[in-house]
Enzyme design. Structure first.
Site, PDB file in Angstrom:
ATOM      1  CD  GLU A 178      28.219  14.300  25.762  1.00  0.00           C
ATOM      2  OE1 GLU A 178      28.010  13.874  26.907  1.00  0.00           O
ATOM      3  OE2 GLU A 178      28.851  13.674  24.896  1.00  0.00           O
TER       4      GLU A 178
ATOM      5  CE1 TYR B 259      38.893  20.450  29.878  1.00  0.00           C
ATOM      6  CE2 TYR B 259      39.794  18.474  30.874  1.00  0.00           C
ATOM      7  CZ  TYR B 259      39.870  19.825  30.618  1.00  0.00           C
ATOM      8  OH  TYR B 259      40.925  20.544  31.107  1.00  0.00           O
TER       9      TYR B 259
ATOM     10  CB  ALA C 150      35.016  10.503  38.820  1.00  0.00           C
TER      11      ALA C 150
ATOM     12  CG  ASP D 211      30.016  -0.092  37.732  1.00  0.00           C
ATOM     13  OD1 ASP D 211      30.837   0.231  36.853  1.00  0.00           O
ATOM     14  OD2 ASP D 211      28.930   0.500  37.900  1.00  0.00           O
TER      15      ASP D 211
END
Ligand SMILES: Cc1cc2nc3c(=O)[nH]c(=O)nc-3n(C[C@H](O)[C@H](O)[C@H](O)COP(=O)(O)OP(=O)(O)OC[C@H]3O[C@@H](n4cnc5c(N)ncnc54)[C@H](O)[C@@H]3O)c2cc1C
Length: 286
Positions: free
Chosen positions: A17, A49, A124, A157
């Site tokens: 990354e 981003y 998301a 979660d």
């Protein structure tokens, strides 16, 4: 170039990354890092981003530059935060035209200064649905082995992650330091009937105060054994050496546990990742 779903189906992936550099100097550093890491033949690299404005354009520019100017397969991160659907469709069109085939669909976080722009997306999964509906990308999502800081419980979660991952091709995790955290996550997803690939994210420690701050922000536990190991060193090279040893042990355990790949948070530097690669005996292009 390739879709990450196909690469994972064909074997283990090894990926890195990067974040878009903020200055000319940082850009030079990243250019050198990319050329040094290209020889490790990564399966893909991913580009983060930012919270808004020019940093978002820099993500697009960097992803497209990597696609056009290197042999590396890029994945673009995209977040819900502050986006209208029409903007997302424009960004997706521009990636598809540049033959970018992979997107990481993320929630993102509201800017700390309270300057959040209005958004058509909340979670998301909402963004994921639009990216999937375009039919042009292999799509990944984020997973949080030690539970996302905003999750009210572990159960919720895992339930929302399972829902997200049922639709996505794969997940990449937040960084963590204990292999058990990853194994437990994968087991919990399996118990919810989800066996999509979950690629562990690896953050080699290269700077003591920075890693403690990042762990705090991301909800990653900073184990006392790691603090003790780091307490014996101060020189930056010694800190990196300990960080590389610890990350190598973690990677070896994760591969042994059947992880479908490793994703390295490089912080735009190549040394630690190259050293871990060498320790693990992973292949390097001649
Ligand atoms: C691999 C990786 C890469 C990342 N890259 C970036 C990046 O490039 N840029 C950036 O800004 N951030 C990035 N992040 C950070 C990420 O944006 C934050 O952690 C963010 O707070 C959550 O993102 P998410 O995709 O997990 O969100 P979500 O999946 O939306 O989850 C956020 C929270 O909402 C909960 N939730 C989900 N769905 C629902 C629902 N329907 N109802 C109620 N609650 C729900 C979840 O349980 C969780 O607690 C990255 C994180 C990872 C792990």
């Amino acid at each position: 170039m390739a879709r990450i779903a196909d690469l994972i189906a064909a074997g283990r992936t090894f990926s890195f990354e990067f974040f878009p550099p903020k200055s000319d100097m940082a850009q030079l550093t990243l250019g050198r890092t990319i050329s040094e890491l290209e020889s490790l033949s990564p399966s893909f690299v991913s580009i983060t981003y930012g919270a808004g404005g020019s940093t978002r354009q820099r993500t697009q520019q960097l992803v497209q530059w990597i696609r056009q100017e290197t042999t590396i397969n890029p994945m673009a991160h995209l977040t819900c935060q502050g986006h209208r659907r029409s903007e997302i469709f424009e960004i997706l069109d521009s990636y598809a035209s540049a033959d970018v085939q992979n997107i990481l669909a993320l929630g993102g976080d509201a800017p700390a200064d309270g300057s959040a722009e209005p958004s058509d997306y909340t979670y998301a999964t909402d963004l994921l649905d639009d990216v999937l509906a375009s039919g042009r990308f292999s799509v990944g999502v984020a997973a949080h082995p030690e539970v996302h800081p905003r999750s009210p419980s572990r159960e919720s979660d895992r339930r929302f992650l399972a829902e997200k991952l049922r639709r996505a091709d794969f997940a990449i995790t937040q960084f963590f330091f204990e292999a058990e955290a990853y194994v437990r996550l994968v087991d919990e997803l399996a118990a919810l009937g989800v066996d999509k690939p979950v690629i562990p994210g690896i953050m080699p420690v290269t700077n003591k105060s920075q890693i403690e701050r990042m762990a705090q922000l991301s909800g990653a536990a900073f184990p006392s054994w790691l603090a003790e190991r780091l307490s014996t060193v101060d020189d930056p090279d010694d800190v990196r050496q300990v960080g590389v040893e610890v990350a190598t042990e973690l990677c070896a355990r994760l591969l042994e546990a059947g992880a479908p790949g490793l994703h390295f948070y490089t912080l735009n530097r190549s040394t630690a990742t190259r050293e871990i690669y060498a320790n693990l005996g992973l292949p390097v292009k001649g």
